[in-house]
Design an enzyme around this catalytic site. Sequence first.
Site, short mmCIF file in Angstrom:
data_model
loop_
_atom_site.label_atom_id
_atom_site.label_comp_id
_atom_site.label_asym_id
_atom_site.label_seq_id
_atom_site.Cartn_x
_atom_site.Cartn_y
_atom_site.Cartn_z
N GLU A 177 0.79 -1.24 0.00
CA GLU A 177 0.00 0.00 0.00
C GLU A 177 0.82 1.28 0.00
O GLU A 177 0.62 2.16 0.83
CB GLU A 177 -0.95 0.00 1.20
N GLU A 190 -6.08 -10.83 -1.29
CA GLU A 190 -6.90 -10.63 -0.08
C GLU A 190 -8.37 -10.61 -0.46
O GLU A 190 -9.13 -9.76 -0.01
CB GLU A 190 -6.50 -9.31 0.61
C1 XIL Z 1 -6.33 -6.41 8.27
C2 XIL Z 1 -6.61 -7.59 9.20
O1 XIL Z 1 -7.49 -8.49 8.55
C3 XIL Z 1 -7.24 -7.09 10.48
O2 XIL Z 1 -7.38 -8.17 11.42
C4 XIL Z 1 -6.38 -5.99 11.11
O3 XIL Z 1 -7.02 -5.47 12.23
C5 XIL Z 1 -6.13 -4.88 10.10
O4 XIL Z 1 -5.56 -5.43 8.92
N1 XIL Z 1 -4.98 -4.70 3.68
C6 XIL Z 1 -3.97 -5.51 4.14
C7 XIL Z 1 -4.22 -6.43 5.27
O5 XIL Z 1 -2.89 -5.56 3.51
O6 XIL Z 1 -3.07 -6.63 6.04
C8 XIL Z 1 -5.35 -5.90 6.15
O7 XIL Z 1 -5.61 -6.88 7.15
C9 XIL Z 1 -6.57 -5.60 5.32
C10 XIL Z 1 -6.27 -4.53 4.29
#
Ligand code: XIL
Length: 375
Positions: free
Chosen positions: A159, A264
């Site tokens: 990101e 994701e």
């Molecule tokens: C999220 C997790 O799922 C949560 O448990 C945590 O509180 C915050 O992060 N983008 C990403 C992930 O790259 O690491 C994030 O994961 C969701 C958005």
Amino acid sequence: MKYVNIKMLLVFCLTVTLIFSVCAQKPTLKNAFDGQFYIGAALNEWQIVGNDVSAISLVKAHFNSISPENCFKWERIHPQQNKYRFELPDSFVAFGEKNRMFIIGHCMVWHSQVPKWVFIDSLGNQLSRDALLKRMHDHILTVMGRYKGRIKGYDVVNEALNDNGTMRQSKWLKIIGEDYIEKAFEYAKEADPNAELYYNDFNIEQPSKREGAIKLIKSLQAKGIKISGVGIQGHYHLNRPSLKDIDESIDEFSKLGIKVMFTELDVNVLPSPKNFNGADVSQDFEMDKTLNPYPKGLPDSVQTQLAKRYADFFKIFVKYKGKVTRITFWGVDDAQSWLNNWPVRGRTNYPLIFDRKCMPKPAFFSILECAKSSQ
Ligand code: XIL
């Protein structure tokens, strides 16, 4: 003669039993897409330690890749300057190896879930560029060095871009400068020369941010810096982004000569709060009933929409098999998805393909259908 007949009968019976048992086996996602791409799931702490028995049995049956939902993030694995916490990460990697899975490390350098101490010295002053680079180097070498050859792919930088394609004003950028990204990739290669190294982000299937990501990847490539793939996070909704944007981005990213993966994947079926924007984790909105319309179960009409949405994605993924190398879901079942608590806390969301009881949803079967039609 009689003896030979009995023997033949026995062999016949055994063969029939074997054929029946193979045919009766329930289809699994990883078998359905075998030879096309890995099917992954992000694991949380409860799953890694083995307490969430039903989710873990789904993971073993259906998935051949795992990502750590939180336990590799800087605040968890390296909470204090001289303290690393490797217990959970070690268990995560051991689980993946035991089950012969393609193991992912997520993530090395990110603006979120990184402790404040990382950017300041013992007097509380902001670190210099060189001092922060040294911290980044130590962190990457220590974490990736520990799992060298065992974790196969890393989200090295997560990101780094804004939605308009410019660089996010993170502490990494402000203190080190734009080259923090190339440094992270160089250190990662130094730590484990054989690991796949990825740039990972959300909304990069959308044209303006995609353009920024392509520029970034090309600039690394022009400098001879190793980058193996791009991770499109895939935190999607029922009606956005468009399938056209997803399709075009796979095409454009793969033309850079790198692997494309959806890292994701989930589909938020709930209404978005006003001013909600993308998947930026810093957002936190007040709960209100209109934002949580299905506390007692997902209506059939929405369930059907969700199944169709997943099928539409997978039709594109199989079209690009060979270019798309992995599809990872952000979680295993609806009960433990982060989308129950983000961007609004305490909602009942249904973003995944297994329900709260770990049963397959219509979306699971619609995905399997895509595998059949792609053979
Ligand atoms: C999220 C997790 O799922 C949560 O448990 C945590 O509180 C915050 O992060 N983008 C990403 C992930 O790259 O690491 C994030 O994961 C969701 C958005």
